[in-house]
Design a protein around this motif. Structure first.
Motif, PDB file in Angstrom:
ATOM      1  N   UNK A  42      39.930  39.854  30.375  1.00 52.28           N
ATOM      2  CA  UNK A  42      41.268  39.387  29.989  1.00 52.28           C
ATOM      3  C   UNK A  42      41.231  37.965  29.424  1.00 52.28           C
ATOM      4  N   UNK A  43      40.197  37.703  28.631  1.00 53.85           N
ATOM      5  CA  UNK A  43      40.100  36.435  27.930  1.00 53.85           C
ATOM      6  C   UNK A  43      39.517  35.285  28.718  1.00 53.85           C
ATOM      7  N   UNK A  44      39.182  35.507  29.988  1.00 53.45           N
ATOM      8  CA  UNK A  44      38.612  34.447  30.817  1.00 53.45           C
ATOM      9  C   UNK A  44      37.151  34.737  31.119  1.00 53.45           C
ATOM     10  N   UNK A  45      36.304  33.706  31.141  1.00 54.84           N
ATOM     11  CA  UNK A  45      34.891  33.923  31.475  1.00 54.84           C
ATOM     12  C   UNK A  45      34.755  34.575  32.854  1.00 54.84           C
ATOM     13  N   UNK A  46      33.792  35.478  32.974  1.00 57.71           N
ATOM     14  CA  UNK A  46      33.554  36.175  34.235  1.00 57.71           C
ATOM     15  C   UNK A  46      32.093  36.017  34.629  1.00 57.71           C
ATOM     16  N   UNK A  47      31.859  35.977  35.925  1.00 55.24           N
ATOM     17  CA  UNK A  47      30.500  36.005  36.441  1.00 55.24           C
ATOM     18  C   UNK A  47      29.949  37.420  36.300  1.00 55.24           C
ATOM     19  N   UNK A  48      28.631  37.535  36.178  1.00 55.06           N
ATOM     20  CA  UNK A  48      28.041  38.869  36.092  1.00 55.06           C
ATOM     21  C   UNK A  48      26.629  38.845  36.644  1.00 55.06           C
ATOM     22  N   UNK A  49      26.187  40.017  37.090  1.00 49.72           N
ATOM     23  CA  UNK A  49      24.827  40.194  37.592  1.00 49.72           C
ATOM     24  C   UNK A  49      24.479  41.657  37.420  1.00 49.72           C
ATOM     25  N   UNK A  50      23.208  41.982  37.617  1.00 52.36           N
ATOM     26  CA  UNK A  50      22.783  43.374  37.510  1.00 52.36           C
ATOM     27  C   UNK A  50      22.434  43.920  38.882  1.00 52.36           C
ATOM     28  N   UNK A  51      22.660  45.213  39.031  1.00 52.27           N
ATOM     29  CA  UNK A  51      22.272  45.919  40.239  1.00 52.27           C
ATOM     30  C   UNK A  51      21.864  47.320  39.852  1.00 52.27           C
ATOM     31  N   UNK A  52      20.580  47.644  39.957  1.00 52.39           N
ATOM     32  CA  UNK A  52      20.102  48.936  39.460  1.00 52.39           C
ATOM     33  C   UNK A  52      20.339  49.033  37.969  1.00 52.39           C
ATOM     34  N   UNK A  53      21.034  50.090  37.516  1.00 49.68           N
ATOM     35  CA  UNK A  53      21.374  50.252  36.109  1.00 49.68           C
ATOM     36  C   UNK A  53      22.838  49.891  35.863  1.00 49.68           C
ATOM     37  N   UNK A  54      23.408  49.063  36.730  1.00 52.12           N
ATOM     38  CA  UNK A  54      24.793  48.614  36.584  1.00 52.12           C
ATOM     39  C   UNK A  54      24.850  47.144  36.177  1.00 52.12           C
ATOM     40  N   UNK A  55      25.831  46.834  35.356  1.00 48.07           N
ATOM     41  CA  UNK A  55      26.237  45.460  35.097  1.00 48.07           C
ATOM     42  C   UNK A  55      27.459  45.216  35.965  1.00 48.07           C
ATOM     43  N   UNK A  56      27.349  44.310  36.916  1.00 49.55           N
ATOM     44  CA  UNK A  56      28.429  44.051  37.874  1.00 49.55           C
ATOM     45  C   UNK A  56      29.159  42.780  37.442  1.00 49.55           C
ATOM     46  N   UNK A  57      30.445  42.927  37.142  1.00 47.76           N
ATOM     47  CA  UNK A  57      31.259  41.850  36.597  1.00 47.76           C
ATOM     48  C   UNK A  57      32.252  41.382  37.660  1.00 47.76           C
ATOM     49  N   UNK A  58      32.349  40.065  37.812  1.00 40.47           N
ATOM     50  CA  UNK A  58      33.284  39.490  38.770  1.00 40.47           C
ATOM     51  C   UNK A  58      34.294  38.635  38.010  1.00 40.47           C
ATOM     52  N   UNK A  59      35.517  39.165  37.810  1.00 37.58           N
ATOM     53  CA  UNK A  59      36.516  38.415  37.046  1.00 37.58           C
ATOM     54  C   UNK A  59      36.932  37.128  37.754  1.00 37.58           C
ATOM     55  N   UNK A  60      37.530  36.227  36.999  1.00 36.37           N
ATOM     56  CA  UNK A  60      38.040  34.991  37.591  1.00 36.37           C
ATOM     57  C   UNK A  60      39.140  35.283  38.597  1.00 36.37           C
ATOM     58  N   UNK A  61      39.928  36.319  38.314  1.00 39.37           N
ATOM     59  CA  UNK A  61      40.988  36.747  39.221  1.00 39.37           C
ATOM     60  C   UNK A  61      40.873  38.255  39.402  1.00 39.37           C
ATOM     61  N   UNK A  62      41.215  38.730  40.608  1.00 38.96           N
ATOM     62  CA  UNK A  62      41.176  40.169  40.866  1.00 38.96           C
ATOM     63  C   UNK A  62      42.111  40.894  39.894  1.00 38.96           C
ATOM     64  N   UNK A  63      41.719  42.092  39.520  1.00 43.50           N
ATOM     65  CA  UNK A  63      42.528  42.925  38.627  1.00 43.50           C
ATOM     66  C   UNK A  63      43.380  43.833  39.497  1.00 43.50           C
ATOM     67  N   UNK A  64      44.684  43.758  39.345  1.00 42.65           N
ATOM     68  CA  UNK A  64      45.593  44.527  40.191  1.00 42.65           C
ATOM     69  C   UNK A  64      45.607  45.999  39.784  1.00 42.65           C
ATOM     70  N   UNK A  65      45.824  46.861  40.749  1.00 42.32           N
ATOM     71  CA  UNK A  65      45.943  48.294  40.475  1.00 42.32           C
ATOM     72  C   UNK A  65      47.095  48.552  39.516  1.00 42.32           C
ATOM     73  N   UNK A  66      46.863  49.450  38.565  1.00 39.47           N
ATOM     74  CA  UNK A  66      47.906  49.813  37.624  1.00 39.47           C
ATOM     75  C   UNK A  66      48.047  48.891  36.439  1.00 39.47           C
ATOM     76  N   UNK A  67      47.160  47.907  36.306  1.00 41.53           N
ATOM     77  CA  UNK A  67      47.239  46.969  35.184  1.00 41.53           C
ATOM     78  C   UNK A  67      46.110  47.215  34.204  1.00 41.53           C
ATOM     79  N   UNK A  68      46.341  46.784  32.975  1.00 42.96           N
ATOM     80  CA  UNK A  68      45.333  46.919  31.923  1.00 42.96           C
ATOM     81  C   UNK A  68      44.377  45.739  31.998  1.00 42.96           C
ATOM     82  N   UNK A  69      43.148  45.981  31.589  1.00 41.19           N
ATOM     83  CA  UNK A  69      42.177  44.897  31.484  1.00 41.19           C
ATOM     84  C   UNK A  69      41.327  45.113  30.254  1.00 41.19           C
ATOM     85  N   UNK A  70      40.899  44.018  29.650  1.00 42.33           N
ATOM     86  CA  UNK A  70      39.947  44.076  28.537  1.00 42.33           C
ATOM     87  C   UNK A  70      38.701  43.326  28.963  1.00 42.33           C
TER      88      UNK A  70
END
Length: 497
Positions: A98-126
């Protein structure tokens, strides 16, 4: 006004502190998966992808990583402190949510992204990921395939995440836009219709967009010194074939067959379900043909060699086309539903060969019946296949999901009759168009159309270790192979290998 600004600043600071505390309590990044029986760590929970917008920059060397930007528009189905994406074969440079830098790391074959703020249920995210897309490595693993003049994609069953970050499971279909920058001598094609082409000096930029949702495994981007040949199919359908430019004339006798193939399939199951179709012929040795959506991938040698008769190659083209109804428009809910894709494509391949080249369907089904017990022993029954061999994920594409599953459809037609069977086929692809469906969906629909409970029939034919008696052919016998003999398949093309 000043008082309001202080309140807002205080709220932002509290939210930042809260996010920091939550992050500190989160476990280490790890792959999640949606629990598919065959690929447990494939796909990701907590969101539904609506659209992908993927840009690649190719510099003319197919052994070097491409620069890429993948944008994912998704709907959160629950509150997300982290977002897992499937991605396994590239370098991630930056991630934004959502336009803000996010932390990220890898785990297995996943890219794990940690947004600056939690994404609420029912909301859109880019989610925007800047990364590389690497064609190097084993081509047997899927993803990019290097050709004699560039690259193509072969992502089945779970290799799209070797090319771009995604939710790599057919249960989560989405719309796609592809943007490809390449040196001017190259042509780029992708799924859907071309929406832009800009040639500037020595560089070309191509953009394509799908009009229908697509599973990640069906994504296709091809870059090469290619000719794009256009023609019309039934009811004016745009048909575009993509071939090595030097082979354009040589391959034309095969390419001009496609409108007839389309017309034949439409007679069987209804109107072609997408905005365009075409054949993509690649100068590469893959060992398979592949039903990438709107643009089926074929090896050049299938058409230029002399090992196979014309009728057989013709039927292979129909196999991949049939997938556009069975597998592409109606995608499997889980990978255990693969028999619905390959069984149907093999069925129409065999039916076409019978109608157009006098190749007996009954004879082919009898041979498949003889081998069926061996196939079930080696790979499991059609709707409960064994997991892939470790390190060989495409090993789920066994004979039992091809002719072994077409055999189920033959038995079904023998049981409910030709008219009910054809109504079932048409209803199935119309009812579930642009969606996903399961084995249970198919068996329940078959029972409704037949007007009787077919539960025991499907239990025996789809899940039993031994092949049931064939309706109408009490003399047919199936024999498991000897301990050291591998069961052979009837000569047939697969959608994967």
């Amino acid at each position: 006004m000043l008082h309001t600004s202080r309140r807002r600043l205080r709220a932002v600071l509290l939210a930042a502190v809260s996010a920091t505390l939550v992050a500190a309590s989160l476990p280490s990044p790890e792959p999640l998966g949606i629990g598919d029986r065959l690929f447990p760590q494939l796909g990701n929970p907590g969101y539904d992808v609506l659209a992908y917008d993927i840009a690649f920059t190719y510099r003319g060397i197919n052994s070097e990583p491409l620069d890429a930007v993948t944008k994912i528009d998704a709907l959160a189905t629950r509150q997300l402190q982290r977002v897992n994406l499937d991605f396994a074969h590239g370098t991630v440079r930056t991630v934004e949510v959502n336009g803000l830098p996010a932390e990220f790391a890898t785990g297995g074959e996943d890219l794990v992204v940690e947004p600056s703020f939690a994404v609420a249920a029912g909301t859109r995210m880019r989610i925007t990921v800047t990364h590389t897309s690497d064609p190097r490595g084993s081509q047997d693993a899927g993803g990019w395939v290097r050709t004699g003049d560039g690259l193509v994609m072969a992502n089945q069953a779970d290799a799209a995440h070797r090319v771009f970050p995604c939710n790599d499971h057919p249960a989560d279909k989405a719309y796609f836009t592809f943007r490809v920058t390449a040196p001017a001598p190259y042509t780029a094609v992708a799924n859907g219709r071309r929406v832009a082409r800009v040639l500037t000096g020595e560089t070309g930029v191509w953009a394509y967009r799908t009009s229908h949702p697509m599973a990640t495994e069906l994504a296709q981007v091809a870059i090469g010194r290619s000719a794009v040949i256009k023609r019309r199919g039934p009811h004016g359908l745009p048909v575009r074939d993509v071939v090595p430019a030097a082979d354009r004339t040589r391959l034309e006798p095969w390419l001009r067959k496609t409108p007839g193939h389309l017309a034949w399939m439409e007679e069987k199951v209804g109107r072609y379900p997408f905005e365009t179709y075409g054949v993509l012929i690649a100068d590469a040795r893959t060992g398979f043909e592949l039903e990438t959506q709107t643009l089926s991938l074929f090896e050049r040698s299938l058409f230029t060699g002399n090992a196979l008769p014309e009728w057989y190659v013709d039927s292979v083209m129909v196999h991949e086309l049939a997938h556009h109804w069975f597998g592409n428009s109606v995608s499997p809910r889980t990978w255990s539903d693969l028999w619905l894709n390959e069984g149907h494509a093999t069925w129409y391949q065999a039916l076409y060969a019978e109608e157009k080249a006098n190749q007996s369907l009954e004879r082919r089904m009898r041979l498949a019946y003889q081998l069926s017990d061996g196939w079930r022993t080696a790979g499991g029954p059609p709707a409960a296949p064994r997991p892939p061999v470790p390190g060989k994920k495409i090993s789920i594409f066994r004979p039992v999901v091809y002719d072994g599953s077409a055999l189920v459809l033959y038995a079904l037609r023998q049981t409910i009759g030709k008219d009910a069977f054809e109504l079932l086929e048409r209803t199935w692809v119309a009812l579930h168009a642009d969606g996903t469906a399961s084995t249970q969906d198919f068996t329940q629909l078959a029972s409704r159309i037949a007007g009787r409970d077919l539960g025991q029939f499907f239990q025996d034919w789809l899940y039993a270790k031994r092949t049931p008696p064939m309706p109408g052919h009490p003399g047919w016998r199936s024999h498991a192979p000897t301990r050291h003999a591998a069961p052979a398949a009837p000569r047939a093309s697969s959608g994967r290998r």
